[in-house]
Design a protein around this motif. Structure first.
Motif, mmCIF file in Angstrom:
data_model
loop_
_atom_site.group_PDB
_atom_site.id
_atom_site.type_symbol
_atom_site.label_atom_id
_atom_site.label_comp_id
_atom_site.label_asym_id
_atom_site.label_seq_id
_atom_site.Cartn_x
_atom_site.Cartn_y
_atom_site.Cartn_z
ATOM 1 N N PRO A 102 49.171 37.079 -3.979
ATOM 2 C CA PRO A 102 49.928 35.924 -3.476
ATOM 3 C C PRO A 102 49.686 35.729 -1.980
ATOM 4 C CG PRO A 102 51.327 37.369 -4.795
ATOM 5 C CD PRO A 102 50.050 38.121 -4.533
ATOM 6 N N ALA A 103 49.535 34.497 -1.578
ATOM 7 C CA ALA A 103 49.301 34.202 -0.157
ATOM 8 C C ALA A 103 49.728 32.779 0.155
ATOM 9 C CB ALA A 103 47.829 34.410 0.201
ATOM 10 N N LEU A 104 50.015 32.550 1.417
ATOM 11 C CA LEU A 104 50.147 31.212 1.973
ATOM 12 C C LEU A 104 48.839 30.862 2.677
ATOM 13 C CD1 LEU A 104 53.669 31.500 3.662
ATOM 14 C CD2 LEU A 104 53.160 30.416 1.464
ATOM 15 N N TYR A 105 48.589 29.575 2.860
ATOM 16 C CA TYR A 105 47.369 29.129 3.525
ATOM 17 C C TYR A 105 47.728 28.069 4.563
ATOM 18 C CZ TYR A 105 45.349 31.307 -0.586
ATOM 19 O OH TYR A 105 45.031 32.210 -1.564
ATOM 20 N N LEU A 106 46.937 28.011 5.603
ATOM 21 C CA LEU A 106 47.011 26.904 6.545
ATOM 22 C C LEU A 106 45.876 25.944 6.255
ATOM 23 C CD1 LEU A 106 47.896 28.456 10.020
ATOM 24 C CD2 LEU A 106 49.405 27.680 8.183
ATOM 25 N N TYR A 107 46.196 24.681 6.269
ATOM 26 C CA TYR A 107 45.221 23.620 5.980
ATOM 27 C C TYR A 107 45.275 22.645 7.152
ATOM 28 C CZ TYR A 107 42.783 20.135 3.018
ATOM 29 O OH TYR A 107 41.886 19.236 2.486
ATOM 30 N N ARG A 108 44.176 22.587 7.910
ATOM 31 C CA ARG A 108 44.125 21.702 9.087
ATOM 32 C C ARG A 108 43.155 20.566 8.847
ATOM 33 N NH1 ARG A 108 43.642 24.314 14.874
ATOM 34 N NH2 ARG A 108 45.884 24.465 14.467
ATOM 35 N N LEU A 109 43.594 19.353 9.166
ATOM 36 C CA LEU A 109 42.742 18.169 9.128
ATOM 37 C C LEU A 109 42.592 17.667 10.557
ATOM 38 C CD1 LEU A 109 44.931 18.010 6.545
ATOM 39 C CD2 LEU A 109 43.420 16.129 5.938
ATOM 40 N N THR A 110 41.359 17.582 11.028
ATOM 41 C CA THR A 110 41.084 17.116 12.382
ATOM 42 C C THR A 110 40.394 15.760 12.296
ATOM 43 O OG1 THR A 110 40.852 19.396 13.140
ATOM 44 C CG2 THR A 110 39.974 17.668 14.565
ATOM 45 N N HIS A 111 40.903 14.785 13.042
ATOM 46 C CA HIS A 111 40.412 13.412 12.947
ATOM 47 C C HIS A 111 40.518 12.768 14.316
ATOM 48 C CE1 HIS A 111 44.772 12.558 12.663
ATOM 49 N NE2 HIS A 111 44.776 13.619 11.873
ATOM 50 N N LYS A 112 40.143 11.521 14.409
ATOM 51 C CA LYS A 112 40.053 10.877 15.720
ATOM 52 C C LYS A 112 41.421 10.694 16.373
ATOM 53 C CE LYS A 112 39.879 6.132 13.875
ATOM 54 N NZ LYS A 112 39.070 4.895 13.825
ATOM 55 N N GLN A 113 42.502 10.669 15.572
ATOM 56 C CA GLN A 113 43.828 10.537 16.162
ATOM 57 C C GLN A 113 44.404 11.881 16.606
ATOM 58 O OE1 GLN A 113 43.161 9.242 13.056
ATOM 59 N NE2 GLN A 113 43.175 7.031 13.426
ATOM 60 N N GLY A 114 43.774 12.983 16.198
ATOM 61 C CA GLY A 114 44.290 14.302 16.539
ATOM 62 C C GLY A 114 44.072 15.277 15.402
ATOM 63 N N SER A 115 45.085 16.071 15.095
ATOM 64 C CA SER A 115 44.991 17.010 13.985
ATOM 65 C C SER A 115 46.369 17.247 13.400
ATOM 66 C CB SER A 115 44.376 18.343 14.433
ATOM 67 O OG SER A 115 45.258 19.022 15.308
ATOM 68 N N GLN A 116 46.394 17.725 12.187
ATOM 69 C CA GLN A 116 47.644 18.098 11.521
ATOM 70 C C GLN A 116 47.384 19.379 10.745
ATOM 71 O OE1 GLN A 116 47.425 14.184 9.620
ATOM 72 N NE2 GLN A 116 47.722 15.196 7.623
ATOM 73 N N THR A 117 48.309 20.318 10.832
ATOM 74 C CA THR A 117 48.147 21.618 10.193
ATOM 75 C C THR A 117 49.344 21.882 9.311
ATOM 76 O OG1 THR A 117 46.941 22.425 12.134
ATOM 77 C CG2 THR A 117 47.705 24.071 10.544
ATOM 78 N N GLY A 118 49.089 22.067 8.017
ATOM 79 C CA GLY A 118 50.165 22.285 7.067
ATOM 80 C C GLY A 118 50.073 23.638 6.396
ATOM 81 N N VAL A 119 51.171 24.032 5.751
ATOM 82 C CA VAL A 119 51.247 25.269 4.986
ATOM 83 C C VAL A 119 51.071 24.928 3.513
ATOM 84 C CG1 VAL A 119 52.653 27.267 4.380
ATOM 85 C CG2 VAL A 119 52.849 26.253 6.645
ATOM 86 N N VAL A 120 50.061 25.522 2.869
ATOM 87 C CA VAL A 120 49.870 25.367 1.429
ATOM 88 C C VAL A 120 50.675 26.460 0.749
ATOM 89 C CG1 VAL A 120 48.215 25.266 -0.457
ATOM 90 C CG2 VAL A 120 47.573 24.416 1.811
ATOM 91 N N GLY A 189 34.005 18.588 4.877
ATOM 92 C CA GLY A 189 34.329 17.244 5.330
ATOM 93 C C GLY A 189 33.216 16.656 6.166
ATOM 94 N N SER A 190 33.566 15.706 7.016
ATOM 95 C CA SER A 190 32.596 14.974 7.816
ATOM 96 C C SER A 190 33.062 14.945 9.261
ATOM 97 C CB SER A 190 32.459 13.544 7.280
ATOM 98 O OG SER A 190 33.692 12.846 7.453
ATOM 99 N N THR A 191 32.300 14.250 10.083
ATOM 100 C CA THR A 191 32.704 14.104 11.484
ATOM 101 C C THR A 191 33.966 13.250 11.599
ATOM 102 O OG1 THR A 191 31.181 12.226 11.678
ATOM 103 C CG2 THR A 191 30.372 14.394 12.372
ATOM 104 N N ALA A 192 34.218 12.388 10.598
ATOM 105 C CA ALA A 192 35.416 11.550 10.639
ATOM 106 C C ALA A 192 36.670 12.378 10.392
ATOM 107 C CB ALA A 192 35.315 10.427 9.609
ATOM 108 N N VAL A 193 36.621 13.257 9.401
ATOM 109 C CA VAL A 193 37.750 14.139 9.089
ATOM 110 C C VAL A 193 37.184 15.512 8.739
ATOM 111 C CG1 VAL A 193 39.804 14.556 7.704
ATOM 112 C CG2 VAL A 193 39.084 12.203 8.160
#
Length: 427
Positions: A102-120, A189-193
């Protein structure tokens, strides 16, 4: 702070709001082939092309009727059988690797407006009843029923319900920084996200779980998946695998909201001129020369596309004082879609279709011309407006908000020990 609606302590149990799970993760060598963009990020034609061209896309597991060429008569059972077969194909190819713990994960999305990091993580389905998890949108029963059948028959889930939490204690942010300081274990992903995934170290998991004590979660994307989880649990209340559902939780201040535009069928079958005149009877309509001029710059304004021309529309005032009544999607529904066009988006499926803002205004015009629809381009709401509706136990029309960028399907698998995974331990 959890908002104006309290959590029902009598119904809430000691079960944690977020919890680790012993899932499977896509093998890095398979990531580009398997991981799929969010379902409603793609048009039906794009989904059809993806399913037809790539048998290993996770879209093959979760597809619906409109994703297949010449198969519109398939039942939910047929789609579930095909989804289970597609999942078996991925498992046989060893596209996913079991984590073994069992584990938790961090999922980060980086994009032109900034980034967001969530807990899976997983969250309790009971939370939808006791106030710990709050929704803000109505759902279409047919879509929710298909996703319920998917949960009951395919054997795994991979599309986490996206949720927001009000900015939490300092410890929560510190754990993000500590974990994400290491190189990502999965990156795609890509350079966009750009998408990055880390496993939360065991030493920090308990503290991260505790950081969510007494918090409320707000569904931002995945109301139909949420409804499916509730329906599946109600059908099998003693099944422990259906007591929790897969989720990813982001701090609210990091999220980006876009509009979901409306494409409606005039149920009175009027000419463009007569239809426009009917709308003008209840709202101020102004012709413009381009989609750029029709783009709504503030709340209360909408763009209208009809018969090859763009217009600006000043929406009629809100009726009532509740948070939902002041939203543009509700003002449009109450004043124009239902009474003027006869397009009840809470009733007959298909009379109103939805187009995420990311697909652009040219796509509104193309779809309206091809399908004889009236297009309405809306101004986006804010995350806090969404939370206010949820705190009041209000419900917006379906597809009222569009969060972008979105987590993708095919990154994680939570096994349910049935269907294509009946031979595997559940997670």
């Amino acid at each position: 702070m959890t908002g104006s609606r309290p959590i029902d302590a009598n119904q809430a149990t000691c079960e944690p709001l977020i919890a680790p799970f012993a899932g499977w993760v896509v093998h890095p060598d398979w990531a580009e082939r398997v991981i799929s963009r969010a379902y409603d990020n793609l048009s039906p034609l794009q989904r059809q092309a993806l399913v037809a061209s790539n048998p290993y896309s996770y879209m093959n597991v979760t597809r619906s009727r409109e994703d297949l060429f010449d198969n519109t008569d398939l039942s939910h059972e047929d789609l579930v059988v095909q989804g289970a077969s597609a999942l078996s194909r991925l498992l046989n190819a060893k596209a996913f690797v079991p984590t073994g713990r069992p584990a938790l994960y961090l999922y980060r999305l980086t994009h032109k407006q900034g980034s967001q990091t969530g807990v899976v993580c997983t969250v309790p389905v009971q939370g939808f009843d006791d106030g710990r998890i709050r929704i803000h949108e109505n759902v279409h029963d047919e879509r929710a029923d298909l996703l319920t059948a998917h949960l009951q028959g395919v054997g795994a889930t991979s599309s986490p319900v996206a949720m927001a939490v009000r900015t939490t204690a300092e410890l929560y942010n510190q754990l993000f920084n500590i974990t994400a300081a290491a190189p990502a274990e999965l990156e795609f992903g890509s350079t966009a996200v750009r998408h990055q995934v880390w496993t939360v170290p065991d030493d920090y998991t308990e503290s991260l779980v505790a950081a969510f004590d007494n918090q409320a979660l707000y569904v931002t994307d995945g109301h139909h998946r949420s409804a499916a989880a509730v329906r599946a649990r109600a059908a099998e209340p003693d099944n422990p695998e259906l007591a929790r559902t897969l989720a990813v939780v982001f701090p609210d201040e990091q999220l980006q909201v876009q509009a979901f535009h409306r494409l409606a069928v005039d149920q009175h079958d009027r000419s463009p001129e007569d239809c426009l005149a009917a709308v003008d009877d209840v709202a101020e309509v102004t012709p413009v020369f381009s989609s750029m001029q029709a783009r709504p710059q503030k709340r209360g304004m909408a763009g209208l596309y009809l018969g090859g021309s763009w217009h600006k529309v000043a929406l009629p005032p809100a009726v009532g004082n509740g948070a939902v009544n002041g939203l543009d999607v509700e003002r449009l529904r109450r004043s124009i879609l239902d009474p003027v066009l006869g397009a009840d988006e809470l009733g007959v499926p298909g009379v109103v279709e939805y187009l995420p803002a990311s697909l652009g205004f040219d796509e509104i015009a193309r779809r309206c011309d091809a399908e004889n629809r009236v297009g309405f381009a809306l101004h986006p709401m804010t995350v806090r407006e969404l939370m206010a509706v949820a705190d009041e136990n209000g419900l917006m029309p379906p597809k009222s908000s569009f969060f972008a960028p979105k987590p993708r399907s095919g990154v994680f698998l939570r096994m349910l020990g049935r269907g294509a995974t009946a031979h595997l331990p559940p997670s």
